[in-house]
Design a protein around this motif. Structure first.
Motif, PDB file in Angstrom:
ATOM      1  N   GLN A   1       1.135   3.183   0.915  1.00  0.00           N
ATOM      2  CA  GLN A   1       0.949   4.537   0.396  1.00  0.00           C
ATOM      3  C   GLN A   1      -0.524   4.936   0.464  1.00  0.00           C
ATOM      4  O   GLN A   1      -1.417   4.098   0.329  1.00  0.00           O
ATOM      5  CB  GLN A   1       1.435   4.636  -1.046  1.00  0.00           C
ATOM      6  N   LEU A   2      -0.728   6.215   0.680  1.00  0.00           N
ATOM      7  CA  LEU A   2      -2.074   6.769   0.745  1.00  0.00           C
ATOM      8  C   LEU A   2      -2.124   8.008  -0.137  1.00  0.00           C
ATOM      9  O   LEU A   2      -1.295   8.913   0.001  1.00  0.00           O
ATOM     10  CB  LEU A   2      -2.436   7.137   2.189  1.00  0.00           C
ATOM     11  N   ALA A   3      -3.068   8.047  -1.056  1.00  0.00           N
ATOM     12  CA  ALA A   3      -3.251   9.214  -1.916  1.00  0.00           C
ATOM     13  C   ALA A   3      -4.380  10.074  -1.355  1.00  0.00           C
ATOM     14  O   ALA A   3      -5.399   9.563  -0.898  1.00  0.00           O
ATOM     15  CB  ALA A   3      -3.587   8.775  -3.344  1.00  0.00           C
ATOM     16  N   VAL A   4      -4.157  11.383  -1.376  1.00  0.00           N
ATOM     17  CA  VAL A   4      -5.167  12.344  -0.922  1.00  0.00           C
ATOM     18  C   VAL A   4      -5.525  13.224  -2.117  1.00  0.00           C
ATOM     19  O   VAL A   4      -4.662  13.944  -2.637  1.00  0.00           O
ATOM     20  CB  VAL A   4      -4.652  13.209   0.245  1.00  0.00           C
ATOM     21  N   MET A   5      -6.769  13.165  -2.553  1.00  0.00           N
ATOM     22  CA  MET A   5      -7.241  13.961  -3.689  1.00  0.00           C
ATOM     23  C   MET A   5      -7.927  15.215  -3.170  1.00  0.00           C
ATOM     24  O   MET A   5      -8.919  15.132  -2.425  1.00  0.00           O
ATOM     25  CB  MET A   5      -8.201  13.143  -4.552  1.00  0.00           C
TER      26      MET A   5
ATOM     27  N   VAL B   1       3.429   9.263   9.357  1.00  0.00           N
ATOM     28  CA  VAL B   1       3.754   9.748   8.020  1.00  0.00           C
ATOM     29  C   VAL B   1       5.271   9.828   7.877  1.00  0.00           C
ATOM     30  O   VAL B   1       5.943  10.546   8.627  1.00  0.00           O
ATOM     31  CB  VAL B   1       3.125  11.128   7.739  1.00  0.00           C
ATOM     32  N   GLU B   2       5.809   9.093   6.912  1.00  0.00           N
ATOM     33  CA  GLU B   2       7.246   9.131   6.651  1.00  0.00           C
ATOM     34  C   GLU B   2       7.596  10.250   5.683  1.00  0.00           C
ATOM     35  O   GLU B   2       8.634  10.901   5.830  1.00  0.00           O
ATOM     36  CB  GLU B   2       7.710   7.789   6.087  1.00  0.00           C
ATOM     37  N   SER B   3       6.745  10.465   4.669  1.00  0.00           N
ATOM     38  CA  SER B   3       7.006  11.531   3.696  1.00  0.00           C
ATOM     39  C   SER B   3       5.721  11.863   2.972  1.00  0.00           C
ATOM     40  O   SER B   3       4.772  11.058   2.939  1.00  0.00           O
ATOM     41  CB  SER B   3       8.070  11.099   2.675  1.00  0.00           C
ATOM     42  N   VAL B   4       5.682  13.065   2.400  1.00  0.00           N
ATOM     43  CA  VAL B   4       4.529  13.512   1.613  1.00  0.00           C
ATOM     44  C   VAL B   4       5.046  14.017   0.275  1.00  0.00           C
ATOM     45  O   VAL B   4       5.925  14.892   0.233  1.00  0.00           O
ATOM     46  CB  VAL B   4       3.742  14.633   2.321  1.00  0.00           C
TER      47      VAL B   4
ATOM     48  N   VAL C   1       0.648  12.299  -2.192  1.00  0.00           N
ATOM     49  CA  VAL C   1       0.957  10.891  -1.923  1.00  0.00           C
ATOM     50  C   VAL C   1       1.723  10.794  -0.614  1.00  0.00           C
ATOM     51  O   VAL C   1       2.809  11.375  -0.472  1.00  0.00           O
ATOM     52  CB  VAL C   1       1.771  10.267  -3.073  1.00  0.00           C
ATOM     53  N   LEU C   2       1.167  10.038   0.350  1.00  0.00           N
ATOM     54  CA  LEU C   2       1.778   9.872   1.663  1.00  0.00           C
ATOM     55  C   LEU C   2       2.391   8.479   1.765  1.00  0.00           C
ATOM     56  O   LEU C   2       1.750   7.474   1.413  1.00  0.00           O
ATOM     57  CB  LEU C   2       0.733  10.014   2.781  1.00  0.00           C
ATOM     58  N   ASN C   3       3.628   8.405   2.205  1.00  0.00           N
ATOM     59  CA  ASN C   3       4.258   7.136   2.543  1.00  0.00           C
ATOM     60  C   ASN C   3       4.135   6.938   4.048  1.00  0.00           C
ATOM     61  O   ASN C   3       4.610   7.781   4.831  1.00  0.00           O
ATOM     62  CB  ASN C   3       5.730   7.125   2.127  1.00  0.00           C
ATOM     63  N   LEU C   4       3.508   5.827   4.447  1.00  0.00           N
ATOM     64  CA  LEU C   4       3.174   5.617   5.852  1.00  0.00           C
ATOM     65  C   LEU C   4       4.032   4.524   6.472  1.00  0.00           C
ATOM     66  O   LEU C   4       4.465   3.583   5.803  1.00  0.00           O
ATOM     67  CB  LEU C   4       1.695   5.218   5.985  1.00  0.00           C
ATOM     68  N   SER C   5       4.240   4.646   7.755  1.00  0.00           N
ATOM     69  CA  SER C   5       4.933   3.610   8.529  1.00  0.00           C
ATOM     70  C   SER C   5       3.933   2.739   9.282  1.00  0.00           C
ATOM     71  O   SER C   5       4.319   1.948  10.138  1.00  0.00           O
ATOM     72  CB  SER C   5       5.897   4.258   9.529  1.00  0.00           C
ATOM     73  N   LEU C   6       2.660   2.872   8.940  1.00  0.00           N
ATOM     74  CA  LEU C   6       1.585   2.145   9.620  1.00  0.00           C
ATOM     75  C   LEU C   6       1.265   0.855   8.888  1.00  0.00           C
ATOM     76  O   LEU C   6       1.504   0.729   7.681  1.00  0.00           O
ATOM     77  CB  LEU C   6       0.329   3.014   9.681  1.00  0.00           C
ATOM     78  N   PRO C   7       0.704  -0.138   9.593  1.00  0.00           N
ATOM     79  CA  PRO C   7       0.251  -1.350   8.898  1.00  0.00           C
ATOM     80  C   PRO C   7      -0.891  -1.030   7.950  1.00  0.00           C
ATOM     81  O   PRO C   7      -1.520   0.032   8.044  1.00  0.00           O
ATOM     82  CB  PRO C   7      -0.205  -2.259  10.043  1.00  0.00           C
ATOM     83  N   GLU C   8      -1.164  -1.949   7.051  1.00  0.00           N
ATOM     84  CA  GLU C   8      -2.195  -1.695   6.044  1.00  0.00           C
ATOM     85  C   GLU C   8      -3.576  -1.524   6.656  1.00  0.00           C
ATOM     86  O   GLU C   8      -4.386  -0.742   6.169  1.00  0.00           O
ATOM     87  CB  GLU C   8      -2.219  -2.845   5.034  1.00  0.00           C
ATOM     88  N   GLU C   9      -3.870  -2.268   7.717  1.00  0.00           N
ATOM     89  CA  GLU C   9      -5.184  -2.166   8.342  1.00  0.00           C
ATOM     90  C   GLU C   9      -5.053  -2.328   9.845  1.00  0.00           C
ATOM     91  O   GLU C   9      -4.019  -2.740  10.360  1.00  0.00           O
ATOM     92  CB  GLU C   9      -6.136  -3.210   7.773  1.00  0.00           C
TER      93      GLU C   9
ATOM     94  N   ASN D   1      -4.727   1.155  -0.103  1.00  0.00           N
ATOM     95  CA  ASN D   1      -5.124  -0.141   0.453  1.00  0.00           C
ATOM     96  C   ASN D   1      -5.808   0.021   1.804  1.00  0.00           C
ATOM     97  O   ASN D   1      -6.737  -0.723   2.132  1.00  0.00           O
ATOM     98  CB  ASN D   1      -3.901  -1.046   0.596  1.00  0.00           C
ATOM     99  N   SER D   2      -5.342   0.981   2.585  1.00  0.00           N
ATOM    100  CA  SER D   2      -5.933   1.172   3.910  1.00  0.00           C
ATOM    101  C   SER D   2      -7.369   1.654   3.817  1.00  0.00           C
ATOM    102  O   SER D   2      -8.237   1.209   4.583  1.00  0.00           O
ATOM    103  CB  SER D   2      -5.091   2.173   4.716  1.00  0.00           C
ATOM    104  N   THR D   3      -7.640   2.587   2.900  1.00  0.00           N
ATOM    105  CA  THR D   3      -9.025   3.054   2.761  1.00  0.00           C
ATOM    106  C   THR D   3      -9.907   1.956   2.187  1.00  0.00           C
ATOM    107  O   THR D   3     -11.072   1.819   2.571  1.00  0.00           O
ATOM    108  CB  THR D   3      -9.095   4.298   1.856  1.00  0.00           C
ATOM    109  N   SER D   4      -9.351   1.163   1.274  1.00  0.00           N
ATOM    110  CA  SER D   4     -10.107   0.041   0.727  1.00  0.00           C
ATOM    111  C   SER D   4     -10.474  -0.942   1.827  1.00  0.00           C
ATOM    112  O   SER D   4     -11.618  -1.411   1.908  1.00  0.00           O
ATOM    113  CB  SER D   4      -9.291  -0.661  -0.360  1.00  0.00           C
ATOM    114  N   ASP D   5      -9.511  -1.229   2.696  1.00  0.00           N
ATOM    115  CA  ASP D   5      -9.774  -2.166   3.792  1.00  0.00           C
ATOM    116  C   ASP D   5     -10.837  -1.612   4.735  1.00  0.00           C
ATOM    117  O   ASP D   5     -11.690  -2.364   5.236  1.00  0.00           O
ATOM    118  CB  ASP D   5      -8.479  -2.444   4.561  1.00  0.00           C
TER     119      ASP D   5
END
Length: 825
Positions: A403-407, A429-432, A543-551, A579-583
Motif C-alpha cells: 500500500q502507498l499513501a498519498v498526502m 495500481v489495483e485500487s485507490v 490510499v493506493l493498493n499496488l500490484s508492484l513489488p515493495e522495492e 514501505n516502498s518510499t521508505s525503501d
C-alpha cells in the motif's frame, strides 16, 4: 610459582602508581562494582526499545515527513490478515460474521472473490476500532484467536507481532550459547584454569554496566538492544586476555602483587591502543545520515569504554585475589604451533601477493554489485518465527500487500477527484481509496457537490426543506452571497451536507421522520469513520493498493510517476508514504552513508595505525588486507544471487575495519619487534606462533557470535548482520594468517623506507668462536641478550651491536681483565 625479586627497582612511573592504587584498593572497587551491578539490574529495564527502522530516517526524507503528517492528520486503524485453511466457503461466510461480532473489531472484509477465497483457504481482512498495538486492538486479536482455536489459522500484520519480545527471547538463547563457546575457547587457549572465572566476571560486569546505562539514551533501537551485548563480549574480550597474559608473564619473575601492578601498567597503553581502532570504526558509524548508525555506534562505543573500565579497575583486583588458585591450576598449552603456516608464507612470499591482488580486484568489482535490499519483508532467515511462517502462507496464496499513501492538501474535493482518476490509470495500481472515490448512494460520491434539489431526491426530503437546510448551511459557513444570488445552483459536497444535517438533527433544529433519521445516523457513523482515516484538518489521504513489488527499479519509477501526476495539481507538492518510499529513502541515504563510512573508517583507523607504527607504509598494507576481507565478504551475496540487507554492510564493514584489524596489528607488531633480533623469515614464523593463540581466541568468539545471531535470529535485519559478521571475521582471520605474512615479507623494504622516525639500526653481526664484545648487545647469544656487555663470549652471536664493536679473537689473545662467557655470571 614466580619468585620475589629483592633487587631494588627504579622509581615507579605514573602508570605503575595508578596500577598499585587499583590493586591495593581492590576491596573498595569490589564494593563499588557490587553497588553498580545491583543498580544496573534494575536500570536495564528502564530503557525504551524502538522497533521501527523508519523512525531513524532523517527528518528531511519524504517518508519521515509523511509519517509525521499522517500521525498528526489522520487515524490509521490496526489491522490483520487472518487466513483459515481447509475451510468450506459456506463455513467461511459464517465465520466472517462471527469475527465481525467480536468486541473491538470494526469490520471484516470477506467475499467469494479470488482476493479472499482460494483452494479451500479463506482470507479475512480484519480492521479494529483502534490503532495498532492498542489494548483494544490487541484484545480483539486475542479474542479472534480464541474464536479460531480449532482451525488451521495463520495471522499476519503488525498488530500483535511484538518483534522486540521475539528478538529478546532469541538473543537470550544466543547469549547463553556464546557464553558456553567463550568458556570452551578459554579452556582451550588459557594457561591456567582459574583465570577463566576472572575473565568471565570481568566480561559479565562490563556487559551488565552497558545494559544498565542504556537508559541514558532514553530510547535505543531494537538492533542495538539485541546485538550490543553479544558484540561487546566478542569485541572486548581481547582486552582482558591481554592483561591476563601480561600477568602470567610477570608472575614468572615477581610476586603476585608486583606482577599485577607491572602487568597493568604495561597493558594499559597496549589495550588502549588496540581499542582505538575499534572505537574509530564504531565512531565512523555515528556520522551516518540514517540514524540507526548513531544509535548503534553510541551503544557499542559505550560498551567498549565500559569494558575497558572493567578490565582496568576490576580485573586487577580479581587477579590478585585469585592469584593463589591461578598459580595452582596451570595446565599444558593446548594451542598448537602453526610453524607450517609460517614456513608456507616464507616459501610463497613471491607468489601469494600477486594472486591476492587479482582476488582483491575481483572482490572489489563483485562487492560493488552486491544486491542490497532495503525492506526486511523481502529477506528470509534460517530460523523463522510464527509470524514469518504465516506471512509466507498468506502471500503464497493471496499475494503480498503493498500500500502507498498519498498526502495532499485538503479542501479541494474536485482536484482530489481528478488526482484519484489519474492515479487509477497508472500501471501497477489495483485500487485507490479516497473520499472522492467513496460512493455514498445512487452513484453519488462523498465529495460530489449536490444542489438542494439533488440532495432532496437523494435523501427523500421535500425540496423546500432541502433549501432551508442549504440556507442554514450557507449562514454557518458565512457564504451570505448565496442567499442573495439563489440556492438552486448552490452545490455543497455531499459529505459536508450529511454531517451538517446530522448536527442540526442532534441539536433539535430540524425534525425528520424516524426512518430517515435512522438512515442519516447510520450514514453519519460511516462518514465519520471515513473522515478520520482519509481527511485531516489540513491534509487528505489517498490510499493506493499496488500490484508492484515493495522495492526495485520498477517500483521506484512508479513513485516518480505518482509525483508526476500529482505535482501539476498540487504545486506545493504531495508526500508519499509506504514501505516502498521508505525503501527508496533508505537506498538514497545508503549511497551517501556507504561512501562516508568507508572514507571515515579508513581515515580514522589509518591515523591510529600511523601513530602506533610511526610508518606510512605498514598501515597501508594492513588496511589493504582488512579492506580486502570486507570486499570478499560482500562478494558472496552477488555470487550467491541473494539479496542482502543494506544495514549489514554499514555495520559489519565498520566492525571489520575497526576490530578485525587488531589481528593484523598483533602480527605486525610482533614481526617488527622480532625482525630486529632475527632474520625476517624466522621473525614471521615466530610472530605467527606467538600471535596465533590471541587471534584464535578472539576470532573464534567473534565469528561464533555472528554465526549464532545469523542462525538463531528470525529478525531479518539482525540475522543479516550476524551472518555477514561471522563470515567476515573468518575471512579476516584467514587473510591475516595466510596472506598478511607474505605481504609483510615482500613489503619489508617499503615499511622501513616509509618510517617517520630515523632508526639508527646497525647491521646484524654474525661471528663464531671466541668474540670480544664491547657495547650494547641485543640479539641471540645462545639466547636473547639485551644488555650492556663488556666481555668475551665463547659461542656464536647474531645480534645488533650499538655503542661499541664485536671482534673475533684468537683463543690465546683474550684481552686482559675480560671475562669469558664460561666465567661470567
Amino acid at each position: 610459582m614466580g619468585k620475589e625479586e629483592n633487587a631494588p627497582r627504579a622509581k615507579p612511573g605514573a602508570l605503575e602508581r595508578v596500577a598499585a592504587l587499583i590493586v591495593d584498593k581492590r576491596k573498595a572497587f569490589y564494593l563499588i562494582y557490587i553497588g553498580l551491578a545491583i543498580f544496573c539490574v534494575f536500570s536495564s529495564g528502564w530503557v525504551r526499545v524502538n522497533n521501527e527502522l523508519t523512525d531513524y530516517l532523517s527528518e528531511d526524507t519524504e517518508t519521515r515527513r509523511g509519517l509525521t503528517l499522517m500521525e498528526e492528520q489522520v487515524v490509521t486503524y490496526g489491522s490483520n490478515r487472518v487466513l483459515v485453511d481447509n475451510l468450506p466457503y459456506a463455513r467461511a461466510l459464517e465465520l466472517a460474521e462471527r469475527l465481525e461480532a467480536v468486541p473491538g473489531v470494526k469490520s471484516v472484509e470477506f467475499d467469494g472473490s479470488g482476493d479472499h477465497y482460494r483452494t479451500g483457504a479463506a482470507l479475512f481482512s480484519v480492521t479494529y476500532e483502534d490503532v495498532t498495538g492498542s489494548d483494544v486492538s490487541l484484545g480483539a486479536l486475542e479474542r479472534i484467536r480464541g474464536e479460531l482455536s480449532g482451525f488451521d489459522t495463520y495471522v499476519t500484520g503488525s498488530n500483535g507481532n511484538s518483534e522486540s519480545d521475539q528478538l529478546a527471547g532469541e538473543m537470550g538463547t544466543v547469549k547463553l550459547v556464546v557464553v558456553i563457546i567463550i568458556l570452551l575457547v578459554l579452556l582451550f587457549t588459557s594457561q591456567t584454569y582459574m583465570e577463566i572465572p576472572v575473565l568471565l566476571i570481568t566480561f559479565g560486569m562490563g556487559a551488565l554496566l552497558n545494559m544498565g546505562t542504556n537508559f541514558f539514551f532514553d530510547e535505543i533501537s531494537f538492533v542495538s538492544d539485541s546485538v550490543a551485548v553479544v558484540l561487546q563480549l566478542a569485541l572486548a574480550i581481547d582486552y582482558a586476555i591481554i592483561l591476563c597474559h601480561r600477568y602470567t608473564e610477570e608472575r614468572e619473575r615477581h610476586g603476585a602483587r608486583e606482577a599485577v601492578v607491572i602487568a597493568l601498567s604495561k597493558a594499559i597503553p597496549e589495550i588502549a591502543g588496540s581499542s582505538l581502532t575499534t572505537l574509530s570504526g564504531l565512531g565512523a558509524m555515528c556520522f551516518m545520515k540514517f540514524g540507526i548508525g548513531l544509535d548503534l555506534g553510541l551503544v557499542l562505543m559505550k560498551s567498549i569504554l565500559l569494558s575497558l573500565l572493567s578490565v582496568f579497575t576490576l580485573m586487577p583486583g580479581l587477579l590478585m585475589s585469585f592469584s593463589g588458585l591461578i598459580d595452582r591450576t596451570h595446565h599444558r598449552n593446548f594451542v598448537p604451533k602453526i610453524t607450517a603456516v609460517g614456513r608456507f608464507a616464507v616459501k610463497t612470499r613471491f607468489v601469494i601477493p600477486p594472486i591476492f591482488a587479482v582476488v582483491l580486484a575481483g572482490a572489489f568489482v563483485f562487492s560493488n554489485r552486491c544486491p542490497y535490499v532495503y525492506g526486511s519483508n523481502t529477506l528470509t532467515t534460517i530460523h523463522q518465527n510464527e509470524n514469518q511462517i504465516a506471512r509466507q502462507k498468506v502471500e503464497g496464496l493471496f499475494g503480498r500487500e503493498n500500500q502507498l499513501a498519498v498526502m495532499v492538501p485538503a479542501g479541494d474535493y474536485e482536484r482530489e477527484g481528478r488526482l484519484t482518476r489519474a492515479l487509477e490509470r497508472l500501471d501497477g495500481v489495483e485500487s485507490v481509496l479516497a473520499l472522492s472515490g467513496v460512493e455514498a448512494a445512487d452513484g453519488y460520491m462523498l465529495t460530489d457537490r449536490l444542489t438542494p434539489r439533488q440532495f432532496a431526491e437523494l435523501a427523500g426530503l421535500d425540496v423546500e426543506v432541502a433549501r432551508l437546510l442549504y440556507s442554514a448551511y450557507a449562514v454557518e459557513q458565512g457564504t451570505y452571497g448565496r442567499l442573495v444570488s439563489g440556492l438552486d445552483n448552490f452545490g455543497v459536497p455531499l459529505l459536508d451536507m450529511f454531517l451538517f444535517v446530522y448536527d442540526q438533527m442532534q441539536e433539535g433544529y430540524i425534525s425528520l421522520d424516524a426512518e430517515l433519521a435512522e438512515r442519516i445516523t447510520e450514514l453519519h457513523d460511516e462518514l465519520i469513520d471515513a473522515k478520520k482515516q482519509l481527511l485531516g484538518e489540513e491534509y487528505s489521504r489517498l490510499v493506493l493498493n499496488l500490484s508492484l513489488p515493495e522495492e526495485g527499479e520498477e517500483t521506484f519509477a512508479f513513485l516518480d510517476a505518482v509525483h508526476s501526476a500529482a505535482d501539476p495539481l498540487y504545486p506545493g507538492g504531495v508526500l508519499l508514504v509506504g514501505n516502498s518510499t521508505s525503501d527508496r529513502d533508505l537506498a538514497s541515504s545508503f549511497g551517501k552513508d556507504n561512501l562516508l563510512i568507508s572514507i571515515l573508517t579508513i581515515v580514522f583507523v589509518i591515523l591510529v595505525l600511523i601513530f602506533t607504527f610511526q610508518s606510512a607504509g605498514l598501515p597501508v598494507l594492513l588496511i589493504l588486507v582488512i579492506q580486502g576481507s570486507v570486499w570478499i565478504n560482500f562478494s558472496f551475496p552477488y555470487l550467491q544471487g541473494e539479496g542482502m540487507f543494506f544495514l549489514s554492510y554499514l555495520v559489519v564493514s565498520s566492525i571489520q575495519m575497526g576490530a578485525n584489524i587488531d589481528y593484523a596489528i598483533v602480527i605486525a607488531n610482533r614481526y617488527t619487534e622480532l625482525k630486529q633480533v632475527m632474520d625476517p623469515k624466522e621473525a614471521v614464523v615466530e610472530a605467527l606462533n606467538e600471535c596465533f593463540p590471541t587471534i584464535v581466541t578472539s576470532g573464534t568468539i567473534l565469528a561464533s557470535a555472528g554465526i549464532l545471531i545469523g542462525l538463531l535470529s528470525s529478525t531479518p535485519s539482525v540475522a543479516s548482520i550476524g551472518v555477514c559478521l561471522g563470515r567476515g571475521t573468518v575471512i579476516s582471520i584467514f587473510l591475516v594468517l595466510c596472506i598478511l605474512p607474505q605481504i609483510l615479507l615482500l613489503g619489508d623494504t617499503i615499511i622501513e623506507k616509509t618510517a617517520f622516525t630515523i632508526k639508527a639500526w646497525l647491521p646484524l653481526e654474525s661471528h663464531n668462536g671466541t668474540v670480544a664484545l664491547n657495547g650494547h648487545v641485543r640479539g641471540y647469544i645462545s639466547g636473547v641478550v639485551d644488555a650492556r656487555i663488556d666481555g668475551v663470549l665463547r659461542g656464536s652471536i647474531n645480534a645488533v651491536v650499538s655503542g661499541g664493536k664485536a671482534e673475533e679473537l684468537e683463543e690465546a689473545g683474550l684481552p686482559a681483565g675480560k671475562e669469558t662467557a664460561d666465567e661470567a655470571h
